[in-house]
Design a protein around this motif. Structure first.
Motif, PDB file in Angstrom:
ATOM      1  N   GLY A 108       0.800  -1.220   0.000  1.00  0.00           N
ATOM      2  CA  GLY A 108       0.000   0.000   0.000  1.00  0.00           C
ATOM      3  C   GLY A 108       0.829   1.265   0.000  1.00  0.00           C
ATOM      4  O   GLY A 108       0.288   2.357   0.246  1.00  0.00           O
ATOM      5  N   GLN A 109       2.114   1.150  -0.281  1.00  0.00           N
ATOM      6  CA  GLN A 109       3.001   2.306  -0.309  1.00  0.00           C
ATOM      7  C   GLN A 109       3.232   2.730  -1.763  1.00  0.00           C
ATOM      8  O   GLN A 109       3.584   1.910  -2.615  1.00  0.00           O
ATOM      9  CB  GLN A 109       4.341   1.961   0.352  1.00  0.00           C
ATOM     10  CG  GLN A 109       5.181   3.150   0.734  1.00  0.00           C
ATOM     11  CD  GLN A 109       4.673   3.841   1.990  1.00  0.00           C
ATOM     12  OE1 GLN A 109       3.794   3.317   2.665  1.00  0.00           O
ATOM     13  NE2 GLN A 109       5.202   5.010   2.292  1.00  0.00           N
ATOM     14  N   VAL A 110       3.016   4.009  -2.011  1.00  0.00           N
ATOM     15  CA  VAL A 110       3.256   4.574  -3.336  1.00  0.00           C
ATOM     16  C   VAL A 110       4.526   5.408  -3.265  1.00  0.00           C
ATOM     17  O   VAL A 110       4.640   6.323  -2.444  1.00  0.00           O
ATOM     18  CB  VAL A 110       2.075   5.448  -3.811  1.00  0.00           C
ATOM     19  CG1 VAL A 110       2.389   6.096  -5.151  1.00  0.00           C
ATOM     20  CG2 VAL A 110       0.814   4.606  -3.921  1.00  0.00           C
ATOM     21  N   SER A 123       7.011   9.704  -0.850  1.00  0.00           N
ATOM     22  CA  SER A 123       6.358   8.437  -0.569  1.00  0.00           C
ATOM     23  C   SER A 123       5.013   8.718   0.084  1.00  0.00           C
ATOM     24  O   SER A 123       4.907   9.597   0.943  1.00  0.00           O
ATOM     25  CB  SER A 123       7.229   7.571   0.349  1.00  0.00           C
ATOM     26  OG  SER A 123       6.574   6.363   0.674  1.00  0.00           O
ATOM     27  N   VAL A 124       3.977   7.987  -0.358  1.00  0.00           N
ATOM     28  CA  VAL A 124       2.630   8.194   0.148  1.00  0.00           C
ATOM     29  C   VAL A 124       2.060   6.843   0.570  1.00  0.00           C
ATOM     30  O   VAL A 124       2.127   5.862  -0.187  1.00  0.00           O
ATOM     31  CB  VAL A 124       1.720   8.843  -0.921  1.00  0.00           C
ATOM     32  CG1 VAL A 124       0.303   9.012  -0.386  1.00  0.00           C
ATOM     33  CG2 VAL A 124       2.298  10.174  -1.386  1.00  0.00           C
ATOM     34  N   SER A 125       1.502   6.807   1.779  1.00  0.00           N
ATOM     35  CA  SER A 125       0.793   5.612   2.240  1.00  0.00           C
ATOM     36  C   SER A 125      -0.676   5.754   1.882  1.00  0.00           C
ATOM     37  O   SER A 125      -1.312   6.764   2.208  1.00  0.00           O
ATOM     38  CB  SER A 125       0.959   5.441   3.754  1.00  0.00           C
ATOM     39  OG  SER A 125       2.312   5.236   4.089  1.00  0.00           O
ATOM     40  N   LEU A 126      -1.218   4.775   1.198  1.00  0.00           N
ATOM     41  CA  LEU A 126      -2.615   4.838   0.780  1.00  0.00           C
ATOM     42  C   LEU A 126      -3.553   4.740   1.978  1.00  0.00           C
ATOM     43  O   LEU A 126      -3.205   4.149   3.013  1.00  0.00           O
ATOM     44  CB  LEU A 126      -2.923   3.721  -0.212  1.00  0.00           C
ATOM     45  CG  LEU A 126      -2.147   3.764  -1.537  1.00  0.00           C
ATOM     46  CD1 LEU A 126      -2.551   2.609  -2.422  1.00  0.00           C
ATOM     47  CD2 LEU A 126      -2.383   5.087  -2.259  1.00  0.00           C
ATOM     48  N   LEU A 157     -10.992   0.748  -3.210  1.00  0.00           N
ATOM     49  CA  LEU A 157     -10.495   2.107  -3.017  1.00  0.00           C
ATOM     50  C   LEU A 157     -10.171   2.695  -4.390  1.00  0.00           C
ATOM     51  O   LEU A 157      -9.372   2.132  -5.148  1.00  0.00           O
ATOM     52  CB  LEU A 157      -9.242   2.101  -2.137  1.00  0.00           C
ATOM     53  CG  LEU A 157      -8.604   3.470  -1.884  1.00  0.00           C
ATOM     54  CD1 LEU A 157      -9.561   4.385  -1.114  1.00  0.00           C
ATOM     55  CD2 LEU A 157      -7.281   3.326  -1.139  1.00  0.00           C
ATOM     56  N   VAL A 158     -10.801   3.833  -4.679  1.00  0.00           N
ATOM     57  CA  VAL A 158     -10.604   4.503  -5.971  1.00  0.00           C
ATOM     58  C   VAL A 158      -9.673   5.690  -5.749  1.00  0.00           C
ATOM     59  O   VAL A 158      -9.915   6.539  -4.881  1.00  0.00           O
ATOM     60  CB  VAL A 158     -11.942   4.984  -6.565  1.00  0.00           C
ATOM     61  CG1 VAL A 158     -11.705   5.707  -7.887  1.00  0.00           C
ATOM     62  CG2 VAL A 158     -12.875   3.793  -6.770  1.00  0.00           C
ATOM     63  N   LEU A 159      -8.609   5.738  -6.517  1.00  0.00           N
ATOM     64  CA  LEU A 159      -7.630   6.823  -6.364  1.00  0.00           C
ATOM     65  C   LEU A 159      -7.099   7.222  -7.735  1.00  0.00           C
ATOM     66  O   LEU A 159      -7.354   6.561  -8.751  1.00  0.00           O
ATOM     67  CB  LEU A 159      -6.493   6.395  -5.441  1.00  0.00           C
ATOM     68  CG  LEU A 159      -5.714   5.141  -5.849  1.00  0.00           C
ATOM     69  CD1 LEU A 159      -4.450   5.500  -6.607  1.00  0.00           C
ATOM     70  CD2 LEU A 159      -5.371   4.311  -4.611  1.00  0.00           C
ATOM     71  N   GLU A 160      -6.316   8.295  -7.727  1.00  0.00           N
ATOM     72  CA  GLU A 160      -5.765   8.830  -8.965  1.00  0.00           C
ATOM     73  C   GLU A 160      -4.386   9.412  -8.680  1.00  0.00           C
ATOM     74  O   GLU A 160      -4.215  10.146  -7.697  1.00  0.00           O
ATOM     75  CB  GLU A 160      -6.696   9.911  -9.521  1.00  0.00           C
ATOM     76  CG  GLU A 160      -6.440  10.277 -10.965  1.00  0.00           C
ATOM     77  CD  GLU A 160      -7.548  11.175 -11.512  1.00  0.00           C
ATOM     78  OE1 GLU A 160      -7.631  11.331 -12.747  1.00  0.00           O
ATOM     79  OE2 GLU A 160      -8.323  11.731 -10.696  1.00  0.00           O
ATOM     80  N   TYR A 180      -8.051  11.413  -4.270  1.00  0.00           N
ATOM     81  CA  TYR A 180      -9.186  10.492  -4.098  1.00  0.00           C
ATOM     82  C   TYR A 180     -10.427  11.201  -4.630  1.00  0.00           C
ATOM     83  O   TYR A 180     -11.128  11.883  -3.881  1.00  0.00           O
ATOM     84  CB  TYR A 180      -9.357  10.120  -2.631  1.00  0.00           C
ATOM     85  CG  TYR A 180      -8.150   9.422  -2.055  1.00  0.00           C
ATOM     86  CD1 TYR A 180      -8.017   8.040  -2.134  1.00  0.00           C
ATOM     87  CD2 TYR A 180      -7.132  10.151  -1.433  1.00  0.00           C
ATOM     88  CE1 TYR A 180      -6.900   7.397  -1.602  1.00  0.00           C
ATOM     89  CE2 TYR A 180      -6.025   9.516  -0.893  1.00  0.00           C
ATOM     90  CZ  TYR A 180      -5.908   8.136  -0.983  1.00  0.00           C
ATOM     91  OH  TYR A 180      -4.809   7.506  -0.469  1.00  0.00           O
ATOM     92  N   PRO A 181     -10.711  11.084  -5.924  1.00  0.00           N
ATOM     93  CA  PRO A 181     -11.827  11.844  -6.514  1.00  0.00           C
ATOM     94  C   PRO A 181     -13.189  11.467  -5.950  1.00  0.00           C
ATOM     95  O   PRO A 181     -14.135  12.255  -6.060  1.00  0.00           O
ATOM     96  CB  PRO A 181     -11.720  11.524  -8.004  1.00  0.00           C
ATOM     97  CG  PRO A 181     -10.972  10.238  -8.072  1.00  0.00           C
ATOM     98  CD  PRO A 181     -10.036  10.247  -6.913  1.00  0.00           C
ATOM     99  N   PHE A 182     -13.315  10.289  -5.337  1.00  0.00           N
ATOM    100  CA  PHE A 182     -14.597   9.866  -4.783  1.00  0.00           C
ATOM    101  C   PHE A 182     -14.489   9.620  -3.274  1.00  0.00           C
ATOM    102  O   PHE A 182     -15.245   8.826  -2.708  1.00  0.00           O
ATOM    103  CB  PHE A 182     -15.097   8.604  -5.508  1.00  0.00           C
ATOM    104  CG  PHE A 182     -15.438   8.853  -6.953  1.00  0.00           C
ATOM    105  CD1 PHE A 182     -16.714   9.226  -7.329  1.00  0.00           C
ATOM    106  CD2 PHE A 182     -14.459   8.745  -7.929  1.00  0.00           C
ATOM    107  CE1 PHE A 182     -17.023   9.457  -8.657  1.00  0.00           C
ATOM    108  CE2 PHE A 182     -14.769   8.970  -9.257  1.00  0.00           C
ATOM    109  CZ  PHE A 182     -16.042   9.340  -9.624  1.00  0.00           C
TER     110      PHE A 182
END
Length: 758
Positions: A108-110, A123-126, A157-160, A180-182
């Motif tokens: 889950g790490q970007v 680095s971003v944690s979802l 989970l919907v992300l962009e 997170y558009p939604f």
């Protein structure tokens, strides 16, 4: 004898001397002029041939790069320390400028890192719920950054991933971020909490469609957002779609970008297609035969086509086609082959209909769907790998065995192949394969249609109808003026006809497009009556003239009889056009155009081949007439007088002596006229409607090669595929005219040798 001797002496004294210094100087000057003229003509001819060769080589230099394959060059990447600590990779991505790359791990790490060096940027944690893990991942159509992550608790989970570009201190800075558009709260797809094993997502405007497969269930959820124009508040509505269930384990899900079809791939090689608008099953399709298995499925740019990879290294392109009964079916359009290993990943390009494919042996293939072309096969890893293609399809990032590899792709013109240019191609959303030219569109998902076949057909069609009108009139006029017409009348008629050639073709095109085309549309019966009755009227007038008493016929001097046809032509012309409206009312219900379309099933366009035949035929007549008339007039009078003296009639002499002797010149006239018709630009540009279709119908338009170059060259991007295809069209036109002229010269020389003894 004494009287004769002075006469002999006088004759010797008056004998001419041809070797005087003046005559010798004259002969030397003439020889010098002949020598200079010979060299001048030879150098001029060679210069013309050299110019043509230079033009040909220049066109070839522009055209040949289109037929070269792709190239893949490796670039070193310093292996970052963070890569060893990162979890298993789920997704790689590259942003637009080829500077920043993204890696999504199973933890889950970007991580965003520099593409060239591998240095971590951020680095971003979802926003994953506690104690959950990612079980599946789905992507929107190529060009979109929208992702859907299926979780083991039945949620999605919907992300962009987005990249904000700014220019502080006039330096470009790219700031990657996760949006997170939604909302950051995952969407509940399975109320029972079963893991989402496969997920698909598609966004169309303000509507999001999410589909997922759990252990034994297929789920589909539509989420719509509505903004209140007064308060600015946004409301979200969710609706579940009740779809028929699939009885086999689902291996992959895809959603059509227009939210019409849901594709569920199950079993070894089955595809269930659901109609989302009717909420029913469209059909089940077998994708592979034998023991082959589907290993990867991806949507091509635009989402219409599906790329299906199998366990034997094959890739098939499929899309929905509407059949004769109106029912849409999934059809296999074309197939590609990478190798013998299973396809593990397919990477569609975001701006073209090309794609890359990886198999589990580490081999990479570069393909283009429309051109049905394999551009490259090369090994990029020693085993299975995960790859990402940049939006411009110029960079490739590969992760294999914990190592990152970067490649530079050179693939500028994949859209061109022999089949794409000259064969029927089955384009997306077309019911069958066809010849189509459509080079541009406002849609980014556009599939270029670059078939030269309809343009070549239009060129020949325009030339055929122009020659159909011009050749008989010009040749017959040449025979009459050179053989039958009085010399005084010929000296007036011939320059007038030749003067017609000086009329600019743009004027003829302007006249044909603005006046002739609408006039023909409104007087179709009269035009056809004119074409049919004019020869009959002339023959009838000639017959009646021959039946008149000889004393009346002798009143007209020999060779001036053609002037008597002027009132006949005017009478037939005005009479035919004058009764056009009455004939239309009597026989065609008041509108011949509608009668042709409705009763006969013949489409009618105002700017059509009939207009071109009349306008371009008028432009070609002077060229054919002038050369043919000179050829006929150059036949020695001794041949014609000898034939007449032996008892042959004037017509027998014309057919059996004059025609054969002048045949090389007449054939040259026809070929030069044909070349003029093939290369004509302005008339066909202004009077054909410029519709690139392959129809022999005389009531439909066309687009020629020359007109297409004139229309689209100013709008094409220099160096682009479209630009080079236009040069290819010019090259085809040059080759065609060169071949025609070469054949014409060979046939002319053969005719000259054959009839030289006459």
């Amino acid at each position: 004898m004494n009287e004769i001797e002075p006469m002999t002496a006088n004759t010797d004294a008056q004998r001419l001397d041809f070797n005087t210094p003046a005559l010798q100087r004259k002969r030397r000057m003439r020889a010098l002029k002949d020598h200079l003229a010979r060299w001048y003509v030879s150098i001029g001819g060679l210069a013309v041939l050299g110019a043509i060769c230079l033009i040909f080589f220049y066109l070839a230099q522009v055209v040949l790069p289109m037929f070269q394959g792709a190239a893949l060059e490796s670039r070193e990447v310093q292996q970052p320390a963070w890569l060893a600590e990162a979890g298993e990779p789920l997704l790689l991505a590259i942003e637009e400028q080829n500077e920043v790359a993204m890696r999504l791990g199973a933890d889950g790490q970007v991580r965003f890192f520099a593409l060239k060096t591998g240095d971590e940027l951020s680095s971003v944690s979802l926003a994953l719920p506690a104690d959950t893990r990612i079980t599946s991942i789905g992507q929107d159509t190529p060009g979109s950054r929208l992702l859907a992550l299926g979780l083991d608790n039945g949620q999605v989970l919907v992300l962009e991933h987005n990249y904000k570009v700014s220019y502080p201190d006039n330096r470009r800075t790219i700031s990657p971020q996760i949006d997170y558009p939604f909302g950051e709260t995952p969407i509940e797809l399975d109320a029972d909490g079963n893991a989402v094993e496969h997920v698909a997502v598609s966004r169309n405007g303000k509507t999001l469609l999410v589909s997922g497969a759990t252990e034994s269930m297929l789920h589909a959820l539509r989420i719509s957002t509505t903004e209140n124009l007064l308060t600015g508040e946004t409301s979200v509505e969710q609706a579940r779609l009740n779809l028929p269930q699939v009885h086999e384990p689902i291996r992959k899900l895809l959603i059509d970008p227009r939210h019409q079809w849901l594709y569920a791939f199950s079993g070894k090689a089955n595809a269930d297609v659901f109609d989302l608008r009717r909420k029913q099953l469209n059909g089940r399709y077998k994708l592979l035969g034998g023991d082959g298995q589907v290993t990867n499925v991806t949507a091509l740019l635009g989402g219409i086509s599906l790329l299906v990879g199998d366990s034997k290294g094959g890739i098939g392109q499929w899309f929905m086609v509407r059949g004769d009964d109106g029912q849409a079916e999934l059809k296999n359009v074309r197939s590609f082959k990478l190798g013998d290993s299973a396809i593990t990943q397919i990477l569609p390009e975001e701006r073209r209909k090309g794609f890359l494919a990886l198999d589990d042996s580490g081999s990479l293939g570069i393909f283009h769907s429309t051109a049905h072309r394999t551009l490259l096969k090369q090994s990029v890893a020693e085993g299975s790998a995960l790859a990402s293609l940049s939006p411009r399809a110029t960079r490739l990032l590969v992760e294999s065995d914990g190592q990152l590899q970067r490649f530079v792709i050179d693939n500028p013109h994949p859209e061109i192949s022999w089949s794409a240019l000259w064969s029927k191609v089955w384009y997306e959303s077309y019911p069958e394969a066809d010849y189509v030219w459509q080079s541009t569109s406002a849609n980014n998902d556009f599939e270029p249609k670059l078939s030269l076949a309809p343009l070549a057909f239009g060129t020949l069609k325009a030339a055929f109808y122009a020659m159909l009108l011009a050749a008989p009139l010009a040749i017959c006029a040449a025979f009459y003026t050179a053989y039958f017409m009085a010399p005084a009348l010929r000296r007036k008629v011939k320059p007038v006809i030749e003067l017609m050639e000086a009329l600019p073709t743009v004027i003829l095109g302007f006249f044909a497009g603005l006046f002739l085309a609408p006039y023909l549309e409104n007087h179709l019966p009269g035009i056809f009556a004119l074409l049919l009755l004019m020869p009959v009227g002339i023959l009838l007038a000639a017959y009646l003239w021959s039946r008149l008493p000889e004393r009346i016929r002798l009143l007209v001097p020999d060779g001036w009889e053609a002037l008597l046809l002027i009132p006949v032509i005017l009478l037939v012309g005005f009479g035919s056009l004058g009764v056009s409206g009455h004939m239309e009312n009597w026989w065609f219900g008041g509108d011949m155009r509608l009668w042709l379309s409705n009763e006969m099933g013949i489409p009618f366009d105002q700017r059509n081949a009939l207009v071109i035949g009349l306008a371009m035929g008028f432009a070609v007549i002077p060229t054919i007439y002038s050369i043919a008339e000179d050829a006929v007039f150059s036949v020695p009078k001794s041949l014609t007088l000898g034939s007449l003296a032996l008892g042959a009639t004037p017509w027998q002499t014309l057919i059996r002596v004059v025609l054969l002797t002048a045949s090389p010149g007449i054939f040259s006239a026809l070929m030069i006229g044909m070349g003029r018709a093939v290369g004509e630009t302005m008339i066909v540009l202004m009077a054909t409607g410029n519709t690139p279709i392959m129809e022999a119908n005389i009531f439909e338009g066309m687009r020629t090669l020359a007109a297409n170059v004139a229309v689209e060259m100013p709008e094409s991007e220099v160096g682009s595929t479209h630009y080079r295809v236009l040069f290819l069209a010019a090259m085809v036109l040059l080759i065609f005219t060169f071949v025609m002229n070469t054949l014409a010269e060979l046939i002319r020389q053969r005719l000259r040798r054959k009839y030289a003894s006459l």
